[in-house]
Every structure is written in C-alpha cells, then in structure tokens.
Design an enzyme around this catalytic site. Structure first.
Site, PDB file in Angstrom:
ATOM      1  N   HIS A 131     -24.899  16.649  17.566  1.00 35.17           N
ATOM      2  CA  HIS A 131     -24.888  17.992  16.970  1.00 35.17           C
ATOM      3  C   HIS A 131     -24.879  17.897  15.454  1.00 35.17           C
ATOM      4  O   HIS A 131     -25.593  18.620  14.770  1.00 35.17           O
ATOM      5  CB  HIS A 131     -23.658  18.801  17.430  1.00 35.17           C
ATOM      6  CG  HIS A 131     -23.879  19.615  18.649  1.00 35.17           C
ATOM      7  ND1 HIS A 131     -24.708  20.721  18.677  1.00 35.17           N
ATOM      8  CD2 HIS A 131     -23.347  19.528  19.883  1.00 35.17           C
ATOM      9  CE1 HIS A 131     -24.679  21.259  19.881  1.00 35.17           C
ATOM     10  NE2 HIS A 131     -23.868  20.540  20.644  1.00 35.17           N
ATOM     11  N   HIS A 156     -22.309  13.119  22.076  1.00 31.35           N
ATOM     12  CA  HIS A 156     -22.908  14.455  22.159  1.00 31.35           C
ATOM     13  C   HIS A 156     -22.611  15.243  20.875  1.00 31.35           C
ATOM     14  O   HIS A 156     -23.512  15.856  20.288  1.00 31.35           O
ATOM     15  CB  HIS A 156     -22.350  15.188  23.392  1.00 31.35           C
ATOM     16  CG  HIS A 156     -22.883  16.570  23.567  1.00 31.35           C
ATOM     17  ND1 HIS A 156     -23.853  16.882  24.484  1.00 31.35           N
ATOM     18  CD2 HIS A 156     -22.570  17.733  22.953  1.00 31.35           C
ATOM     19  CE1 HIS A 156     -24.120  18.178  24.433  1.00 31.35           C
ATOM     20  NE2 HIS A 156     -23.348  18.716  23.498  1.00 31.35           N
ATOM     21  N   GLU A 157     -21.354  15.203  20.438  1.00 30.30           N
ATOM     22  CA  GLU A 157     -20.962  15.974  19.259  1.00 30.30           C
ATOM     23  C   GLU A 157     -21.537  15.381  17.975  1.00 30.30           C
ATOM     24  O   GLU A 157     -21.932  16.122  17.065  1.00 30.30           O
ATOM     25  CB  GLU A 157     -19.442  16.115  19.183  1.00 30.30           C
ATOM     26  CG  GLU A 157     -18.793  16.744  20.403  1.00 30.30           C
ATOM     27  CD  GLU A 157     -19.443  18.035  20.902  1.00 30.30           C
ATOM     28  OE1 GLU A 157     -20.065  18.769  20.102  1.00 30.30           O
ATOM     29  OE2 GLU A 157     -19.339  18.327  22.108  1.00 30.30           O
ATOM     30  N   CYS A 159     -24.056  21.947  27.542  1.00 26.75           N
ATOM     31  CA  CYS A 159     -23.548  22.259  26.214  1.00 26.75           C
ATOM     32  C   CYS A 159     -23.143  23.729  26.193  1.00 26.75           C
ATOM     33  O   CYS A 159     -23.859  24.574  26.727  1.00 26.75           O
ATOM     34  CB  CYS A 159     -24.634  21.985  25.170  1.00 26.75           C
ATOM     35  SG  CYS A 159     -24.124  22.325  23.477  1.00 26.75           S
TER      36      CYS A 159
END
Length: 136
Positions: free
Chosen positions: A130, A126-127, A85
């Site tokens: 977040h 992944h985002e 990341c």
C-alpha cells in the site's frame, strides 16, 4: 480518531512519502481506525485513511503495532496466496514470502529491526505494498 476508509484506487495507488514526528497524529488515527475495524481487518496503511505517509499498523494477536517508514530488507520462501483488502472488494491472487526482515521506526520513532514469519509477515507485505501504491 476513527477515519473513513478510502476506496478510490487512484488515491490508493499514490506512493506514500516518508513520515516524520509531525505525523504522530496519523499513527494515532490509524491505530484507532484499525481497532474499529478489527473484526474484519488485520492491518492498515495510512493511505487507507486518506493520509499519504509511509505508516502501517498491523494486528499482532490482540496488539496493534505501528510501523513508521517500514522497509522490507529480506524476503525468503515465496508462495502464492489470495488476499482481500478493506479498501477493495473481493480477493485477488498475489505472491508473498513466508519470512521477511523489516527495518522501521516504532510509535516512539525508535529504530527497529525484526524478522517476521507466517501470517504477520503476509500482513506486513500487504501494507508495505500500500505504501508503494501497489494494490493486490
């Protein structure tokens, strides 16, 4: 405008709030910042540039695509992988899914419903993590 990358885990672990049309400038800044880092970054979430809205951008080939208020509605075929990341050092193990279905608004705030697979699906997961305040 290109924004600095946030590295503070406390900020990154804050759950994002839904974005509105008033956040269109955040979309622009996120796209500009991703383009500036595309040599070593394939996706970003708004909290990575200090904004707490539910907005992500994903590099799909050479085209950066904005996803506003993304929701993963289906996940298929889990697998284990290692991810890095831009906001964190090193790589960490995580579980991802080979194919996902996502509902989101595009940069013009039009509803979208798409299926993604492979590396693009992994980036989106992944985002979206977040946005949920989840770090790998």
């Amino acid at each position: 405008m290109i924004r600095p990358i946030v590295h503070n885990p406390q900020h990154l672990q804050t759950k994002a709030v839904p974005a509105t049309r008033a956040d269109a400038g955040v979309v622009t800044d996120l796209l500009d910042t991703l383009r500036a880092h595309q040599a070593n970054c394939v996706g970003m979430a708004a909290n990575m540039i200090g904004q707490n809205q539910r907005i992500i951008v994903v590099l799909m080939g050479v085209l950066p695509v904005a996803m506003i208020n993304p929701q993963i509605t289906q996940k298929r075929a889990p697998f284990q992988t290692q991810e890095g990341c831009l906001s964190l050092t090193g790589q960490r193990p995580t579980t991802r899914y080979k194919t996902i279905t996502v509902d989101y608004l595009n940069a013009q705030f039009q509803p979208q419903h798409q299926e993604f697979s492979g590396f693009i699906a992994q980036i989106i997961q992944h985002e979206v993590d977040h946005c949920q305040g989840i770090l790998i």
